[in-house]
Motif scaffolding. Sequence first.
Motif, mmCIF file in Angstrom:
data_model
loop_
_atom_site.group_PDB
_atom_site.id
_atom_site.type_symbol
_atom_site.label_atom_id
_atom_site.label_comp_id
_atom_site.label_asym_id
_atom_site.label_seq_id
_atom_site.Cartn_x
_atom_site.Cartn_y
_atom_site.Cartn_z
ATOM 1 N N LEU A 112 9.741 0.225 -10.597
ATOM 2 C CA LEU A 112 8.606 -0.580 -10.361
ATOM 3 C C LEU A 112 8.150 -0.757 -8.623
ATOM 4 C CD1 LEU A 112 9.404 -3.452 -12.782
ATOM 5 C CD2 LEU A 112 7.573 -1.803 -12.937
ATOM 6 N N ALA A 113 9.331 -0.723 -7.973
ATOM 7 C CA ALA A 113 8.925 -0.929 -6.340
ATOM 8 C C ALA A 113 9.570 -0.035 -5.468
ATOM 9 C CB ALA A 113 9.386 -2.459 -6.131
ATOM 10 N N GLY A 114 10.150 1.303 -5.975
ATOM 11 C CA GLY A 114 10.746 2.241 -5.253
ATOM 12 C C GLY A 114 9.949 2.756 -3.807
ATOM 13 N N SER A 115 8.791 3.128 -4.146
ATOM 14 C CA SER A 115 7.883 3.661 -3.309
ATOM 15 C C SER A 115 7.505 2.516 -2.029
ATOM 16 C CB SER A 115 6.535 4.015 -3.912
ATOM 17 O OG SER A 115 6.662 5.046 -4.685
ATOM 18 N N ALA A 116 7.319 1.427 -2.616
ATOM 19 C CA ALA A 116 7.131 0.227 -1.653
ATOM 20 C C ALA A 116 8.426 -0.011 -0.963
ATOM 21 C CB ALA A 116 6.683 -0.866 -2.494
ATOM 22 N N VAL A 322 18.080 6.889 8.792
ATOM 23 C CA VAL A 322 18.981 7.072 7.396
ATOM 24 C C VAL A 322 18.068 7.090 6.411
ATOM 25 C CG1 VAL A 322 20.732 6.667 6.022
ATOM 26 C CG2 VAL A 322 20.882 6.264 8.536
ATOM 27 N N PRO A 323 17.492 8.429 5.772
ATOM 28 C CA PRO A 323 16.894 8.404 4.613
ATOM 29 C C PRO A 323 17.483 7.932 3.487
ATOM 30 C CG PRO A 323 17.625 10.932 4.875
ATOM 31 C CD PRO A 323 18.104 9.627 6.169
ATOM 32 N N LEU A 324 16.690 7.241 2.515
ATOM 33 C CA LEU A 324 17.204 6.407 1.191
ATOM 34 C C LEU A 324 16.581 6.677 0.116
ATOM 35 C CD1 LEU A 324 17.639 2.815 2.661
ATOM 36 C CD2 LEU A 324 19.293 4.501 2.704
ATOM 37 N N SER A 325 17.143 6.912 -1.173
ATOM 38 C CA SER A 325 16.492 6.976 -2.203
ATOM 39 C C SER A 325 15.784 5.512 -2.633
ATOM 40 C CB SER A 325 17.640 7.333 -3.471
ATOM 41 O OG SER A 325 18.363 6.243 -3.561
ATOM 42 N N SER A 326 14.958 5.693 -3.512
ATOM 43 C CA SER A 326 14.067 4.385 -4.042
ATOM 44 C C SER A 326 15.114 3.349 -4.455
ATOM 45 C CB SER A 326 13.158 4.627 -5.341
ATOM 46 O OG SER A 326 13.717 5.441 -6.142
ATOM 47 N N ALA A 327 15.973 3.892 -5.174
ATOM 48 C CA ALA A 327 17.027 2.699 -5.816
ATOM 49 C C ALA A 327 17.763 1.957 -4.657
ATOM 50 C CB ALA A 327 18.001 3.386 -6.809
ATOM 51 N N GLU A 328 18.248 2.826 -3.756
ATOM 52 C CA GLU A 328 19.018 2.478 -2.473
ATOM 53 C C GLU A 328 18.273 1.562 -1.694
ATOM 54 O OE1 GLU A 328 22.286 6.052 -1.707
ATOM 55 O OE2 GLU A 328 20.258 5.965 -0.705
ATOM 56 N N SER A 329 16.828 1.807 -1.580
ATOM 57 C CA SER A 329 15.939 1.148 -0.855
ATOM 58 C C SER A 329 15.776 -0.395 -1.653
ATOM 59 C CB SER A 329 14.416 1.733 -0.584
ATOM 60 O OG SER A 329 14.794 3.093 0.037
ATOM 61 N N VAL A 330 15.568 -0.524 -2.924
ATOM 62 C CA VAL A 330 15.343 -1.386 -3.591
ATOM 63 C C VAL A 330 16.596 -2.337 -3.308
ATOM 64 C CG1 VAL A 330 14.898 -2.346 -5.827
ATOM 65 C CG2 VAL A 330 13.461 -0.713 -5.079
#
Length: 463
Positions: A112-116, A322-330
């Motif tokens: 739902l909010a990974g890109s954001a 540090v690049p993160l995945s969408s799940a890690e960012s959420v």
Amino acid sequence: MQLKPNAYRLNETVKGVETMTRFALAVLALASGVYTYLGVRGLLDGSANFVFFAAIIYSAAVSVAIYAFWSFMLRFVPLVTLGVQRIALFLTMAIGCVMIMAMSSWLNAAALAGSAALEQHMAVTLQGYAEDLDNAHANALASQSLLPDVQRAAERFAGLAADERETGALTGTQGSGSVVQLLTQMSTQMTQLGATITGNRDEVATLFEEGSTRLASMRELVSTPGTIEPRSDGFQTEAVQLSAVIAALQQTDIAASVKRAAADLSAGFIAPVANGQSADLANRQDQVMETVRASVAAQSAALSTAADEILATPAVQQRRFVPLSSAESVLRYWSDFIPSWAGAISIDLLPVVLVLVLMIVNDAMRQESLSLAEAENITAAEMLRAMALFRQMEAAGIDVAAGPPGAGSVPEPLPDPAPAAEPAPAEAAPPAGPASTTVTEAVVTPIDAAQRTRARTEGPRPT
């Protein structure tokens, strides 16, 4: 019109919504599986086919697990009445909810909010890089604050040399002697130091302009709509270049160089030999050169102190994106996406409301059925006796709801009436008028309370 008992109507309603409940549960499980697929797809590495099939299998397992778990809860929780057993089921349901959140809800939130969340991560990193660039630029410009002091000292030494050469202001004898030579030497050293600081200013301005250009590119990558993965890769490239610019800015800080040059002014002071033709002039030259030495030492101490203050400023720490995945960012920025988390968790845990509703409705049905407990224990013989008395009361014209006529009079109980199967002969029946018939039929034999609670196993009573 006679209304049906409330328990019966509740039971019919529960049966009516059973299909809808199963359909709603299936839709919720399917929706959770779809969002789980979208979330887990970004966490898997490998070929496209591997990622697709692995994500499909995981999301299907999640959907089946959610549907099966809530089906069990919907069927068993409403049927359990004992407190300990119900608490055990509630504890089991809580454990299941935690497991569902662990395997599905956070992936739903990532979908739902990974890109954001990734954009939020880049925006936060961009702000940090902007602060680092400003701090590095400020530290580099701090050394420029030493330039006025150096230029002023150079002008002062040059002016004293000119005065001594033209008017002999220091020794009383004009000309280019040892004092003029010393003052000119000090002025030249200060001028060279000032030129070094001035030349550094251009380099700092160039680096800062390059860093600002990198920041503008990074801001464009953060705010531009589109797929997040290519933008994240471009952002990482720009971040590496900006880190190099910030490091170069820190290397342009010449405060340490100014401090060393200031120390050399005092430690490396070399006074020429007095070349006066008379002993008195030579003595005056020595006195002036000693004064110049003291002035140079004071100027050196002032520059060293100013340079120490600049060097005491904390250096900018090297930052790394540090690049993160969408799940890690959420997960990292969960507090900024509380509505998305609420929606992701609600998809998985909404059946809790259905379980509680069914539990309350079943409790209400059980409570309503308790009012018919005495009717469930009546024997067939008691039912026949009650029906016979009811028919006799109707034949006598007695209103069953209002009771027998005669206010406040309580009829005395009479012996059990004779069985209907053995009527008295017609000729032996005494004539009775309407009044006597009414009084006789108005007397109702009450059913003993003990007989109403008699067990069914006693069998019918003899008539």
